[in-house]
Design a protein around this motif. Sequence first.
Motif, PDB file in Angstrom:
ATOM      1  N   LEU A  33       0.842  -1.184   0.000  1.00 39.23           N
ATOM      2  CA  LEU A  33       0.000   0.000   0.000  1.00 39.23           C
ATOM      3  C   LEU A  33       0.885   1.245   0.000  1.00 39.23           C
ATOM      4  O   LEU A  33       1.872   1.297   0.738  1.00 39.23           O
ATOM      5  CB  LEU A  33      -0.865  -0.021   1.269  1.00 39.23           C
ATOM      6  CG  LEU A  33      -1.637   1.213   1.650  1.00 39.23           C
ATOM      7  CD1 LEU A  33      -2.731   1.462   0.632  1.00 39.23           C
ATOM      8  CD2 LEU A  33      -2.245   1.021   3.025  1.00 39.23           C
ATOM      9  N   TYR A  34       0.566   2.220  -0.837  1.00 37.98           N
ATOM     10  CA  TYR A  34       1.326   3.464  -0.893  1.00 37.98           C
ATOM     11  C   TYR A  34       0.375   4.652  -0.724  1.00 37.98           C
ATOM     12  O   TYR A  34      -0.592   4.773  -1.469  1.00 37.98           O
ATOM     13  CB  TYR A  34       2.073   3.586  -2.220  1.00 37.98           C
ATOM     14  CG  TYR A  34       3.080   2.484  -2.417  1.00 37.98           C
ATOM     15  CD1 TYR A  34       4.337   2.575  -1.846  1.00 37.98           C
ATOM     16  CD2 TYR A  34       2.747   1.346  -3.143  1.00 37.98           C
ATOM     17  CE1 TYR A  34       5.259   1.554  -2.007  1.00 37.98           C
ATOM     18  CE2 TYR A  34       3.662   0.319  -3.309  1.00 37.98           C
ATOM     19  CZ  TYR A  34       4.911   0.439  -2.735  1.00 37.98           C
ATOM     20  OH  TYR A  34       5.824  -0.577  -2.884  1.00 37.98           O
ATOM     21  N   LEU A  35       0.667   5.498   0.256  1.00 39.19           N
ATOM     22  CA  LEU A  35      -0.132   6.703   0.511  1.00 39.19           C
ATOM     23  C   LEU A  35       0.750   7.927   0.371  1.00 39.19           C
ATOM     24  O   LEU A  35       1.889   7.942   0.848  1.00 39.19           O
ATOM     25  CB  LEU A  35      -0.726   6.665   1.920  1.00 39.19           C
ATOM     26  CG  LEU A  35      -1.714   5.555   2.238  1.00 39.19           C
ATOM     27  CD1 LEU A  35      -2.139   5.627   3.701  1.00 39.19           C
ATOM     28  CD2 LEU A  35      -2.928   5.632   1.336  1.00 39.19           C
ATOM     29  N   HIS A  36       0.202   8.968  -0.269  1.00 44.39           N
ATOM     30  CA  HIS A  36       0.925  10.226  -0.469  1.00 44.39           C
ATOM     31  C   HIS A  36       0.101  11.372   0.108  1.00 44.39           C
ATOM     32  O   HIS A  36      -1.108  11.447  -0.125  1.00 44.39           O
ATOM     33  CB  HIS A  36       1.199  10.455  -1.948  1.00 44.39           C
ATOM     34  CG  HIS A  36       2.021   9.361  -2.553  1.00 44.39           C
ATOM     35  ND1 HIS A  36       3.378   9.278  -2.409  1.00 44.39           N
ATOM     36  CD2 HIS A  36       1.656   8.277  -3.273  1.00 44.39           C
ATOM     37  CE1 HIS A  36       3.830   8.204  -3.017  1.00 44.39           C
ATOM     38  NE2 HIS A  36       2.798   7.569  -3.546  1.00 44.39           N
ATOM     39  N   LEU A  37       0.744  12.245   0.836  1.00 43.01           N
ATOM     40  CA  LEU A  37       0.077  13.366   1.497  1.00 43.01           C
ATOM     41  C   LEU A  37      -0.519  14.313   0.463  1.00 43.01           C
ATOM     42  O   LEU A  37       0.163  14.750  -0.457  1.00 43.01           O
ATOM     43  CB  LEU A  37       1.077  14.112   2.383  1.00 43.01           C
ATOM     44  CG  LEU A  37       0.505  15.193   3.279  1.00 43.01           C
ATOM     45  CD1 LEU A  37      -0.414  14.601   4.333  1.00 43.01           C
ATOM     46  CD2 LEU A  37       1.641  15.963   3.947  1.00 43.01           C
ATOM     47  N   GLU A  38      -1.800  14.619   0.617  1.00 42.02           N
ATOM     48  CA  GLU A  38      -2.505  15.547  -0.261  1.00 42.02           C
ATOM     49  C   GLU A  38      -2.741  16.898   0.401  1.00 42.02           C
ATOM     50  O   GLU A  38      -2.673  17.923  -0.240  1.00 42.02           O
ATOM     51  CB  GLU A  38      -3.870  14.978  -0.667  1.00 42.02           C
ATOM     52  CG  GLU A  38      -3.839  14.007  -1.789  1.00 42.02           C
ATOM     53  CD  GLU A  38      -3.547  14.644  -3.135  1.00 42.02           C
ATOM     54  OE1 GLU A  38      -4.186  15.656  -3.504  1.00 42.02           O
ATOM     55  OE2 GLU A  38      -2.673  14.123  -3.829  1.00 42.02           O
ATOM     56  N   ALA A  39      -3.070  16.870   1.694  1.00 46.84           N
ATOM     57  CA  ALA A  39      -3.387  18.108   2.408  1.00 46.84           C
ATOM     58  C   ALA A  39      -3.143  17.900   3.896  1.00 46.84           C
ATOM     59  O   ALA A  39      -3.237  16.772   4.390  1.00 46.84           O
ATOM     60  CB  ALA A  39      -4.841  18.511   2.164  1.00 46.84           C
ATOM     61  N   ALA A  40      -2.817  19.001   4.583  1.00 45.74           N
ATOM     62  CA  ALA A  40      -2.561  18.928   6.028  1.00 45.74           C
ATOM     63  C   ALA A  40      -2.951  20.247   6.676  1.00 45.74           C
ATOM     64  O   ALA A  40      -2.928  21.298   6.032  1.00 45.74           O
ATOM     65  CB  ALA A  40      -1.090  18.636   6.289  1.00 45.74           C
ATOM     66  N   THR A  41      -3.286  20.161   7.954  1.00 44.95           N
ATOM     67  CA  THR A  41      -3.561  21.358   8.735  1.00 44.95           C
ATOM     68  C   THR A  41      -3.108  21.126  10.172  1.00 44.95           C
ATOM     69  O   THR A  41      -3.204  20.016  10.689  1.00 44.95           O
ATOM     70  CB  THR A  41      -5.063  21.745   8.706  1.00 44.95           C
ATOM     71  OG1 THR A  41      -5.236  22.992   9.363  1.00 44.95           O
ATOM     72  CG2 THR A  41      -5.948  20.721   9.363  1.00 44.95           C
ATOM     73  N   GLY A  42      -2.564  22.185  10.787  1.00 46.17           N
ATOM     74  CA  GLY A  42      -2.201  22.138  12.198  1.00 46.17           C
ATOM     75  C   GLY A  42      -0.867  21.508  12.520  1.00 46.17           C
ATOM     76  O   GLY A  42      -0.529  21.384  13.691  1.00 46.17           O
ATOM     77  N   LEU A  43      -0.095  21.092  11.518  1.00 47.52           N
ATOM     78  CA  LEU A  43       1.194  20.460  11.770  1.00 47.52           C
ATOM     79  C   LEU A  43       2.343  21.359  11.312  1.00 47.52           C
ATOM     80  O   LEU A  43       2.179  22.151  10.388  1.00 47.52           O
ATOM     81  CB  LEU A  43       1.301  19.123  11.027  1.00 47.52           C
ATOM     82  CG  LEU A  43       0.289  18.047  11.385  1.00 47.52           C
ATOM     83  CD1 LEU A  43       0.506  16.820  10.507  1.00 47.52           C
ATOM     84  CD2 LEU A  43       0.396  17.677  12.850  1.00 47.52           C
ATOM     85  N   THR A  44       3.488  21.197  11.941  1.00 46.54           N
ATOM     86  CA  THR A  44       4.686  21.898  11.485  1.00 46.54           C
ATOM     87  C   THR A  44       5.167  21.240  10.195  1.00 46.54           C
ATOM     88  O   THR A  44       4.738  20.134   9.850  1.00 46.54           O
ATOM     89  CB  THR A  44       5.810  21.803  12.540  1.00 46.54           C
ATOM     90  OG1 THR A  44       6.179  20.422  12.662  1.00 46.54           O
ATOM     91  CG2 THR A  44       5.367  22.346  13.887  1.00 46.54           C
ATOM     92  N   SER A  45       6.082  21.884   9.499  1.00 48.23           N
ATOM     93  CA  SER A  45       6.606  21.282   8.274  1.00 48.23           C
ATOM     94  C   SER A  45       7.329  19.972   8.586  1.00 48.23           C
ATOM     95  O   SER A  45       7.273  19.020   7.808  1.00 48.23           O
ATOM     96  CB  SER A  45       7.519  22.249   7.521  1.00 48.23           C
ATOM     97  OG  SER A  45       8.608  22.622   8.321  1.00 48.23           O
ATOM     98  N   ALA A  46       8.000  19.901   9.725  1.00 45.32           N
ATOM     99  CA  ALA A  46       8.647  18.644  10.122  1.00 45.32           C
ATOM    100  C   ALA A  46       7.599  17.562  10.360  1.00 45.32           C
ATOM    101  O   ALA A  46       7.805  16.395  10.015  1.00 45.32           O
ATOM    102  CB  ALA A  46       9.490  18.847  11.373  1.00 45.32           C
ATOM    103  N   GLY A  47       6.472  17.943  10.932  1.00 42.74           N
ATOM    104  CA  GLY A  47       5.391  16.992  11.165  1.00 42.74           C
ATOM    105  C   GLY A  47       4.805  16.476   9.869  1.00 42.74           C
ATOM    106  O   GLY A  47       4.539  15.282   9.729  1.00 42.74           O
ATOM    107  N   THR A  48       4.602  17.366   8.903  1.00 38.62           N
ATOM    108  CA  THR A  48       4.053  16.920   7.626  1.00 38.62           C
ATOM    109  C   THR A  48       5.074  16.112   6.836  1.00 38.62           C
ATOM    110  O   THR A  48       4.704  15.178   6.131  1.00 38.62           O
ATOM    111  CB  THR A  48       3.540  18.096   6.768  1.00 38.62           C
ATOM    112  OG1 THR A  48       4.584  19.037   6.588  1.00 38.62           O
ATOM    113  CG2 THR A  48       2.342  18.761   7.397  1.00 38.62           C
TER     114      THR A  48
END
Length: 154
Positions: A33-48
């Motif tokens: 299974l492969y997942l790629h980040l599409e959107a994020a909120t509330g996290l630091t750049s290191a977190g994302t």
Amino acid sequence: MRTLTLALQQAKSCLHGIGAVVHRCDAIAGGRLYLHLEAATGLTSAGTDAWAELSSDNDVAPTRAVGRGALVWTAGDSLGTGAAGTVAVPLQGAAGPIGALSVFTSPAVEPEDVRQSFLRSVAAWASAAWRARRAPRRDMVSRPEPSRPSGWAN
């Protein structure tokens, strides 16, 4: 993208989260299974960054949710977000999962049934909107030229 951002904000707010992410499922092939980040909120750049690329090798809530096709709760901070837990729900497509919506929570307690139900509803709405956005528009679909009667002048 606005749909995903709104879904993240609603899910994060309902679950009293410190952040939320949406992943796109690129492939489920050969059991991987492969997942790629599409959107994020509330996290630091290191977190994302830690959540940008996931595979079934990462035993985290989003990969579990997509693999099981169901909501998953995990306690602890699996990839350095500062969260006490993560709740994830798959985004369903016509032929299976198309991604996952995850919320990083500050209490280390599994969300109540009503909050889980709300998260499932947000995920269903986001899935439908995302599929509609990715579908070809009717006015963009090529159509054959209408046939003309014989002897018709151009």
